[in-house]
Design a protein around this motif. Sequence first.
Motif, PDB file in Angstrom:
ATOM      1  N   GLY A 479     -41.382 -15.743 -18.974  1.00 43.07           N
ATOM      2  CA  GLY A 479     -42.610 -15.053 -19.342  1.00 43.07           C
ATOM      3  C   GLY A 479     -43.755 -15.208 -18.357  1.00 43.07           C
ATOM      4  O   GLY A 479     -43.549 -15.373 -17.149  1.00 43.07           O
ATOM      5  N   ILE A 480     -44.982 -15.199 -18.899  1.00 45.40           N
ATOM      6  CA  ILE A 480     -46.205 -15.127 -18.102  1.00 45.40           C
ATOM      7  C   ILE A 480     -46.460 -16.386 -17.288  1.00 45.40           C
ATOM      8  O   ILE A 480     -47.083 -16.350 -16.233  1.00 45.40           O
ATOM      9  CB  ILE A 480     -47.422 -14.849 -19.024  1.00 45.40           C
ATOM     10  N   GLY A 481     -45.974 -17.553 -17.742  1.00 44.15           N
ATOM     11  CA  GLY A 481     -46.196 -18.807 -17.032  1.00 44.15           C
ATOM     12  C   GLY A 481     -47.565 -19.412 -17.336  1.00 44.15           C
ATOM     13  O   GLY A 481     -48.391 -18.823 -18.036  1.00 44.15           O
ATOM     14  N   ILE A 482     -47.815 -20.592 -16.790  1.00 44.95           N
ATOM     15  CA  ILE A 482     -49.057 -21.332 -17.039  1.00 44.95           C
ATOM     16  C   ILE A 482     -49.630 -21.786 -15.704  1.00 44.95           C
ATOM     17  O   ILE A 482     -48.925 -22.288 -14.839  1.00 44.95           O
ATOM     18  CB  ILE A 482     -48.798 -22.577 -17.924  1.00 44.95           C
ATOM     19  N   GLY A 513     -47.104 -35.112 -30.536  1.00 42.51           N
ATOM     20  CA  GLY A 513     -47.170 -36.252 -31.449  1.00 42.51           C
ATOM     21  C   GLY A 513     -45.811 -36.587 -32.049  1.00 42.51           C
ATOM     22  O   GLY A 513     -45.443 -37.764 -32.160  1.00 42.51           O
ATOM     23  N   ILE A 514     -45.048 -35.563 -32.431  1.00 43.89           N
ATOM     24  CA  ILE A 514     -43.719 -35.793 -33.026  1.00 43.89           C
ATOM     25  C   ILE A 514     -42.772 -36.398 -31.998  1.00 43.89           C
ATOM     26  O   ILE A 514     -42.063 -37.367 -32.277  1.00 43.89           O
ATOM     27  CB  ILE A 514     -43.148 -34.473 -33.587  1.00 43.89           C
ATOM     28  N   VAL A 515     -42.771 -35.834 -30.778  1.00 44.07           N
ATOM     29  CA  VAL A 515     -41.869 -36.332 -29.738  1.00 44.07           C
ATOM     30  C   VAL A 515     -42.187 -37.785 -29.403  1.00 44.07           C
ATOM     31  O   VAL A 515     -41.288 -38.628 -29.277  1.00 44.07           O
ATOM     32  CB  VAL A 515     -41.961 -35.447 -28.472  1.00 44.07           C
ATOM     33  N   GLU A 516     -43.478 -38.109 -29.274  1.00 44.90           N
ATOM     34  CA  GLU A 516     -43.860 -39.493 -28.949  1.00 44.90           C
ATOM     35  C   GLU A 516     -43.513 -40.442 -30.088  1.00 44.90           C
ATOM     36  O   GLU A 516     -43.156 -41.597 -29.852  1.00 44.90           O
ATOM     37  CB  GLU A 516     -45.347 -39.565 -28.631  1.00 44.90           C
ATOM     38  N   SER A 517     -43.602 -39.972 -31.342  1.00 47.94           N
ATOM     39  CA  SER A 517     -43.228 -40.829 -32.474  1.00 47.94           C
ATOM     40  C   SER A 517     -41.727 -41.115 -32.480  1.00 47.94           C
ATOM     41  O   SER A 517     -41.281 -42.081 -33.096  1.00 47.94           O
ATOM     42  CB  SER A 517     -43.641 -40.164 -33.791  1.00 47.94           C
ATOM     43  N   HIS A 518     -40.951 -40.300 -31.791  1.00 47.20           N
ATOM     44  CA  HIS A 518     -39.515 -40.519 -31.645  1.00 47.20           C
ATOM     45  C   HIS A 518     -39.192 -41.319 -30.387  1.00 47.20           C
ATOM     46  O   HIS A 518     -38.019 -41.435 -30.004  1.00 47.20           O
ATOM     47  CB  HIS A 518     -38.764 -39.175 -31.603  1.00 47.20           C
ATOM     48  N   GLY A 519     -40.221 -41.836 -29.720  1.00 43.10           N
ATOM     49  CA  GLY A 519     -40.009 -42.606 -28.500  1.00 43.10           C
ATOM     50  C   GLY A 519     -39.699 -41.766 -27.295  1.00 43.10           C
ATOM     51  O   GLY A 519     -39.187 -42.270 -26.290  1.00 43.10           O
ATOM     52  N   GLY A 520     -39.995 -40.468 -27.383  1.00 44.73           N
ATOM     53  CA  GLY A 520     -39.663 -39.564 -26.295  1.00 44.73           C
ATOM     54  C   GLY A 520     -40.874 -39.064 -25.536  1.00 44.73           C
ATOM     55  O   GLY A 520     -42.001 -39.509 -25.743  1.00 44.73           O
ATOM     56  N   GLN A 521     -40.636 -38.129 -24.642  1.00 45.10           N
ATOM     57  CA  GLN A 521     -41.679 -37.530 -23.824  1.00 45.10           C
ATOM     58  C   GLN A 521     -41.455 -36.027 -23.751  1.00 45.10           C
ATOM     59  O   GLN A 521     -40.332 -35.548 -23.945  1.00 45.10           O
ATOM     60  CB  GLN A 521     -41.670 -38.115 -22.402  1.00 45.10           C
ATOM     61  N   ILE A 522     -42.545 -35.320 -23.449  1.00 43.32           N
ATOM     62  CA  ILE A 522     -42.432 -33.873 -23.263  1.00 43.32           C
ATOM     63  C   ILE A 522     -43.178 -33.496 -21.993  1.00 43.32           C
ATOM     64  O   ILE A 522     -44.262 -34.021 -21.720  1.00 43.32           O
ATOM     65  CB  ILE A 522     -42.974 -33.093 -24.482  1.00 43.32           C
ATOM     66  N   ALA A 523     -42.568 -32.638 -21.199  1.00 36.56           N
ATOM     67  CA  ALA A 523     -43.176 -32.210 -19.942  1.00 36.56           C
ATOM     68  C   ALA A 523     -43.006 -30.709 -19.797  1.00 36.56           C
ATOM     69  O   ALA A 523     -42.181 -30.087 -20.485  1.00 36.56           O
ATOM     70  CB  ALA A 523     -42.524 -32.934 -18.766  1.00 36.56           C
ATOM     71  N   VAL A 524     -43.809 -30.127 -18.908  1.00 37.42           N
ATOM     72  CA  VAL A 524     -43.724 -28.690 -18.677  1.00 37.42           C
ATOM     73  C   VAL A 524     -43.624 -28.427 -17.179  1.00 37.42           C
ATOM     74  O   VAL A 524     -44.274 -29.089 -16.375  1.00 37.42           O
ATOM     75  CB  VAL A 524     -44.943 -27.945 -19.277  1.00 37.42           C
ATOM     76  N   GLU A 525     -42.768 -27.480 -16.818  1.00 40.67           N
ATOM     77  CA  GLU A 525     -42.667 -26.988 -15.440  1.00 40.67           C
ATOM     78  C   GLU A 525     -42.904 -25.488 -15.496  1.00 40.67           C
ATOM     79  O   GLU A 525     -42.200 -24.772 -16.220  1.00 40.67           O
ATOM     80  CB  GLU A 525     -41.295 -27.299 -14.851  1.00 40.67           C
ATOM     81  N   SER A 526     -43.904 -25.044 -14.746  1.00 43.65           N
ATOM     82  CA  SER A 526     -44.257 -23.631 -14.865  1.00 43.65           C
ATOM     83  C   SER A 526     -44.911 -23.116 -13.593  1.00 43.65           C
ATOM     84  O   SER A 526     -45.607 -23.854 -12.898  1.00 43.65           O
ATOM     85  CB  SER A 526     -45.205 -23.426 -16.052  1.00 43.65           C
TER      86      SER A 526
END
Length: 543
Positions: A479-482, A513-526
Amino acid sequence: MLEKQQMIERLVGVESSKINYYTELKNSINEMKKKNIQLEIINEVMKSFNVNMSMDILLKNVLEKLQHIFLLDRVSLLYLDEDELTVTNLYPESSSYVKLGTTIPREHSLYWQVIQEKTAKNYKINYDDNYIENRTFQVIRLRQVLIFPLFIKREVIGLFSVGSNQIIDYSEQDMNFLQQLSDHIAVSTENVRLYNEVLHVKNEWEKTFSAVVDFMFVVDLKGNLLRANEAAKNFFAKYDENNKSYKEIIFEEMKHSTIIEECINSKRPVSRELKFKEKYYYETFAYPVYHENEEVYSVILYMKDITKKREYEVQILQSGKLAAIGELAAGVAHELNNPLTAILGNAQLLMRKASTNDGTYHLLHDIYECGKRSKHIIQNLLTFSRQDEYLFEKFSINDAVRSVLSLIGYQFRQQQISLETYLNENIPLVEGNSQQMEQVIINLLINAKDALEDCDDPKIIISTYIQNDHIYLTVEDNGIGIKKELQHDIFHPFYTTKEVVKGTGLGLSVTLGIVESHGGQIAVESELHEGSTFIVTLPLANE
């Protein structure tokens, strides 16, 4: 003729007068030398005292100069601290017997007698006396000691002592000079002590000021920023994009706030909640600082980061909304279940009676299949809306993806969006809550769908795989990207690039918040106009 002249001078006493004159002149010169040396000693004391001085070097220099006018062998300093008299300095040091740090007992003490009487003492040592110091004097072979109290505001703070290995007759002027020398030593050492005490307090305050993780500033009455702690400098340095100082940056952000002016005018603490860079929230306090005359001369500005607190409040609010929506969805689902049961049952009965070659049979079959799909969607809604306590347990991330796609996949296909899945069937389970993770997947898919509105060939790819003992879930769109400068901001509450009616800016904040509560991380490539990929990283479940 010469003999007659000499005879006349002897008869009238001229020769005797010359001898007396030269003797007096020599004595006067010696006295002047003595006075000069005394002045040099006083000057040495005054020059040598500074925060970096060595007391041992000072005593050495003083003794060397005193030895030009007195037959002295030793000098020492003793200080009184909390009713303890301690040897702090001596020259030359008799390490074999007299040790620095030795505490002098009170009973039968010559030194304590001087302190109690507050009077200098010229003691010609008699080893038969009952003084406890006599044993030391005998070992270091002293025959005479002069002890002078060190006064500060008429209180004795210690003693200055000089000793010699022979008996010396001291004049009153000599005693006055040595007492004057002692007074200079007392004043100078007290000044150094006070300076070091102030320096210690200043250093302690500086360490405290720097150790505070919240932001602290000192501001004068004109609003000029005088100083800031390290936490504030380091934070604002990140935003020094145009070679601006942290002073300029903070006051650009606060130029519409009247907190400092209110504090100065009211002479009392004032608090406000301020927003920085449109994404950081700070609970800000201004405290007046007073002169001795109760006049405000500066303001301490204290800023506490409450961004996380606001994010949690938003998440709680969103959770409440989701709970209400879930409850509504559950009610609707239950209401739809009853007519769907009748539709499916009647369709099955009619199909049994109809011939497979009859055109009606195909219509009934379509009704039955659509009913089954509707029932499956309703079942997913009921699962999604379950108001559990979100207990963590092992679950399959692939099953969570399939459950979400069965719920909203049809809508995506209706909008001509291609959904491709590449799920690694060999990945192990993760530990967490499947309903919460389904919400994460839904949020990412909805964001991807919104980014594809103006795309000619809209496509979303969902993948799962394992790498380096972590499980990865990716949602990719074309899509449009960030923009690069916005990629950090999209996870903040209420931040959105969508139109007002299309987004609240809460989806990715809740997702994070949900991902961090699961001990994880979220990242974006755009890349702008080239699509985006959101990458969720989760740890493996414990064995």
